[in-house]
Every structure is written in structure tokens, then in C-alpha cells.
Design a protein around this motif. Structure first.
Motif, PDB file in Angstrom:
ATOM      1  N   ALA A   5       4.249   6.070  -6.547  1.00 14.92           N
ATOM      2  CA  ALA A   5       4.720   6.620  -7.883  1.00 14.92           C
ATOM      3  C   ALA A   5       3.429   6.350  -8.845  1.00 14.92           C
ATOM      4  O   ALA A   5       2.550   5.407  -8.594  1.00 14.92           O
ATOM      5  CB  ALA A   5       5.688   5.705  -8.542  1.00 14.92           C
ATOM      6  N   CYS A  21       5.966  10.955  -8.197  1.00 13.82           N
ATOM      7  CA  CYS A  21       6.016  10.323  -7.129  1.00 13.82           C
ATOM      8  C   CYS A  21       5.844  11.286  -5.559  1.00 13.82           C
ATOM      9  O   CYS A  21       6.364  12.432  -5.615  1.00 13.82           O
ATOM     10  CB  CYS A  21       7.602   9.942  -6.748  1.00 13.82           C
ATOM     11  SG  CYS A  21       7.856   9.151  -5.516  1.00 13.82           S
ATOM     12  N   CYS A  94      10.214   5.101  -7.490  1.00 12.26           N
ATOM     13  CA  CYS A  94      10.867   6.373  -6.857  1.00 12.26           C
ATOM     14  C   CYS A  94      11.579   6.001  -5.687  1.00 12.26           C
ATOM     15  O   CYS A  94      11.307   4.726  -4.989  1.00 12.26           O
ATOM     16  CB  CYS A  94       9.681   7.196  -6.624  1.00 12.26           C
ATOM     17  SG  CYS A  94       9.912   8.482  -5.578  1.00 12.26           S
TER      18      CYS A  94
END
Length: 113
Positions: A5, A21, A94
Motif C-alpha cells: 500500500a 495497493c 489493503c
């Protein structure tokens, strides 16, 4: 599975950020992907998810302000944050939900004047 991310930072209330991400080690296009956040002293909260068919889910706290999207060619999932509030301050992670959930390392978003 690796989820990387990026895009966090310091922003004033009312401002915007776009988180990215990058995913590897999975068949990205068939997986639901998501963003969660964790503020100091609080439980981790799912912010948004996007399914392989593009269907989306948003937490009530971010509905109308955040937008999740995906690029299956680049194997990226994005979270556009707008009209940010101080209570949005958190580490944003993420993740790939599933029988074994995979988490990225997170990126810090700080909303402060």
C-alpha cells in the motif's frame, strides 16, 4: 501473497488523498479486494471492498466520501478519500479476504489542521 500500500500522508480536514495497493502472488482478477483501517486504541474497521465483478461495499462512516476501484491489468486496488475528517486518521491497510485473509503493511493517513 504480497500487498503493498502507498499514498498516505498528512492532509487538512476537507482534503483528499488517493491510496494505492499493488498485489502479487494471487490471481488478482478473481479476488475480492478491500481496504480496512485501524486508529490508535480502536478496533480494525473494514472501510470498503470491491468484488471481482466490480460490486462494492462501503462502511456507513465513509459512504459518499470514499471510492474504491480496481485495475485488473495493473493488479492494483485504489481508495479515493475525499472530504476527509480528523476521525479518518488511521493506518489504512489493503487486504484480500478469504479462507486465509492476506494483509498488506498499511499506509498512515493523518487528517489534521
Amino acid at each position: 501473497v504480497q500487498l503493498q500500500a502507498s499514498g498516505g500522508g498528512l492532509v487538512q480536514p476537507g482534503g483528499s488523498l488517493k491510496l494505492s495497493c499493488s498485489a502479487s502472488g494471487i490471481n488478482f482478477r478473481v479476488n475480492t479486494m478491500g481496504w480496512a483501517r485501524q486508529a490508535p486504541g480502536k478496533q480494525r474497521e473494514v472501510v470498503a471492498t470491491i468484488a471481482s465483478d466490480g460490486g462494492t461495499y462501503y462502511a456507513d462512516s465513509v459512504k459518499g466520501r470514499f471510492t474504491i476501484s480496481r485495475d485488473n491489468v495493473r493488479r492494483n486496488v485504489y481508495l479515493q478519500l475525499t472530504n476527509l475528517k480528523p476521525e479518518d486518521t488511521a493506518v489504512y491497510l489493503c487486504y484480500r479476504p478469504g479462507a486465509t485473509t492476506s494483509w498488506g503493511q498499511g499506509t498512515l493517513v493523518t487528517v489534521s489542521s
